[in-house]
Design a protein around this motif. Structure first.
Motif, short mmCIF file in Angstrom:
data_model
loop_
_atom_site.label_atom_id
_atom_site.label_comp_id
_atom_site.label_asym_id
_atom_site.label_seq_id
_atom_site.Cartn_x
_atom_site.Cartn_y
_atom_site.Cartn_z
N HIS A 65 0.81 -1.22 0.00
CA HIS A 65 0.00 0.00 0.00
C HIS A 65 0.85 1.27 0.00
CE1 HIS A 65 -3.22 -2.77 0.75
NE2 HIS A 65 -2.62 -3.20 1.84
N ASP A 66 2.06 1.18 -0.50
CA ASP A 66 2.92 2.37 -0.51
C ASP A 66 3.97 2.27 -1.61
OD1 ASP A 66 3.63 4.87 0.46
OD2 ASP A 66 5.10 4.05 1.88
N VAL A 117 1.84 8.32 -3.74
CA VAL A 117 1.12 7.34 -4.56
C VAL A 117 0.28 8.07 -5.61
CG1 VAL A 117 -0.58 5.47 -4.55
CG2 VAL A 117 1.17 5.55 -2.78
N SER A 185 -4.01 5.46 6.00
CA SER A 185 -2.61 5.14 6.28
C SER A 185 -2.09 4.11 5.29
CB SER A 185 -2.42 4.72 7.73
OG SER A 185 -1.04 4.77 8.05
N LYS A 186 -1.02 3.38 5.65
CA LYS A 186 -0.38 2.58 4.60
C LYS A 186 0.01 1.16 4.95
CE LYS A 186 2.80 5.86 3.95
NZ LYS A 186 4.06 6.57 3.69
N THR A 187 -0.35 0.71 6.17
CA THR A 187 -0.05 -0.70 6.47
C THR A 187 -1.36 -1.45 6.69
OG1 THR A 187 0.00 -0.34 8.85
CG2 THR A 187 2.09 -0.05 7.68
N ILE A 191 -4.80 0.08 8.20
CA ILE A 191 -6.02 0.08 7.37
C ILE A 191 -7.15 -0.57 8.15
CG2 ILE A 191 -7.06 -0.93 5.28
CD1 ILE A 191 -4.26 -0.43 3.95
N GLY A 212 -5.69 11.06 -0.24
CA GLY A 212 -4.32 10.54 -0.44
C GLY A 212 -3.20 11.51 -0.13
N GLU A 231 -7.24 10.47 10.93
CA GLU A 231 -6.40 9.34 10.47
C GLU A 231 -5.63 8.78 11.66
OE1 GLU A 231 -4.21 9.96 6.87
OE2 GLU A 231 -3.22 8.00 7.00
N ASP A 238 3.81 14.51 7.98
CA ASP A 238 2.56 14.59 7.21
C ASP A 238 1.69 15.76 7.69
OD1 ASP A 238 2.89 12.16 5.69
OD2 ASP A 238 2.37 11.02 7.48
#
Ligand code: IPD
Length: 278
Positions: A65-66, A117, A185-187, A191, A212, A231, A238
């Motif tokens: 996811h990244d 992404v 998020s990205k893991t 998620i 995103g 989030e 970020d």
């Protein structure tokens, strides 16, 4: 000058021995210098990103996811050169690595490309995010969207600006009328923890958005396009610049370190009046 400004930020200047007008003039000159340098770095970095947007990109690493791109690193190097040329004593803490003594009172917090992404998939929604912390507190923040040429800039104690114009957060208090951005998020684990929140919010809010780019989510809350952004599992780079934008625009930021993940946070940024029923 820098030492004087530090004393002001700490509130430790003996006002009785300093002429007040001169005192203020020097403080504002110092803060303006930080902001000008940050804006210039964000604009220059944004130009590099825009120039490369349609060119072939080199992927440094990819996960489920990244994606990490070489341009992330090149852009951070450019920002680092521009910031540290002006302020060689300062430290830099960025998504692509750290530079300098991290115990320095001044620390730049940089995400050179927030929305990597999106950038890779040629979705024109990404930005450069640069904040300056003094003894842990964010005092300056800029977010630049190079595709729409939008520059949000803020500093402690001042009304923030978007391309030079003042802005405020929205005043919507009713969740049923609100637009809420949720980051996943990205893991896999993050998620799983963000998805139930999204599921709830989709039904309660007028609309939920997953754009995103956490930094642009913060900028959009600050200027009233979104009513809140939520989030779990974000990094300081970020949201550091957006933090001061939201707060100086009248909103509220609740940023909490996660116990289960080092250097990761959960965030709720809002207009300060909405009841998110969390
Ligand atoms: C990511 C984006 C995304 C958010 C992730 C961030 P990056 O930053 O801001 O919207 O959901 O948590 O890590 O990797 O594009 O700089």
């Amino acid at each position: 000058m820098a030492e004087f400004c530090n004393s002001l930020l700490r509130g430790s200047v003996p006002v009785s021995v300093v002429h007040f007008a001169a005192f203020c003039a020097r403080y504002f000159a110092c803060m303006k210098h930080y902001l000008d340098v940050a804006e210039n770095a964000a604009r220059t970095a944004g130009h590099l990103l825009r120039q490369n947007f349609h060119r072939p990109l080199r992927v440094s690493s990819a996960e489920a996811h990244d994606i990490k791109l070489e341009i992330d690193v090149q852009t951070q190097e450019l920002i680092t050169r521009l910031l540290l040329k002006e302020f060689p004593q300062h430290a830099l803490y960025g998504e692509e690595g750290i530079v300098g003594d991290q115990s320095s009172p001044h620390q730049w917090v940089v995400d050179p490309l927030d929305g990597t992404v999106n950038y890779f998939y040629r979705i024109p929604h990404f930005c450069v995010s640069i904040a300056l912390r003094f003894e842990g507190e964010v005092i300056v923040g800029v977010i630049y969207d190079p595709m729409r040429e939008e520059m949000w800039s803020g500093q402690k104690g001042e009304e923030p600006r978007l391309n030079g114009q003042h802005f405020r957060v929205s005043n919507r208090a009713d969740l049923a009328q609100a637009v809420i951005s949720v980051g996943l998020s990205k893991t896999g684990a993050m998620i799983d923890s963000n998805a139930p929140l999204l599921q709830e919010m989709i039904h309660r809010a007028r609309k939920c958005r997953l754009m995103g780019s956490a930094a642009l989510d913060m900028a959009y809350v600050a200027c009233g396009r979104f009513d809140a952004y939520i989030e779990q599992g974000i990094s300081l780079w970020d949201v550091a610049a957006g933090w001061i934008l939201v707060e100086t625009a009248g909103g509220r930021v609740d940023l909490r370190p996660r116990q289960d993940m080092k250097n990761k946070y959960s965030i709720v940024a809002s207009n300060g009046v909405i009841d998110l029923k969390l």
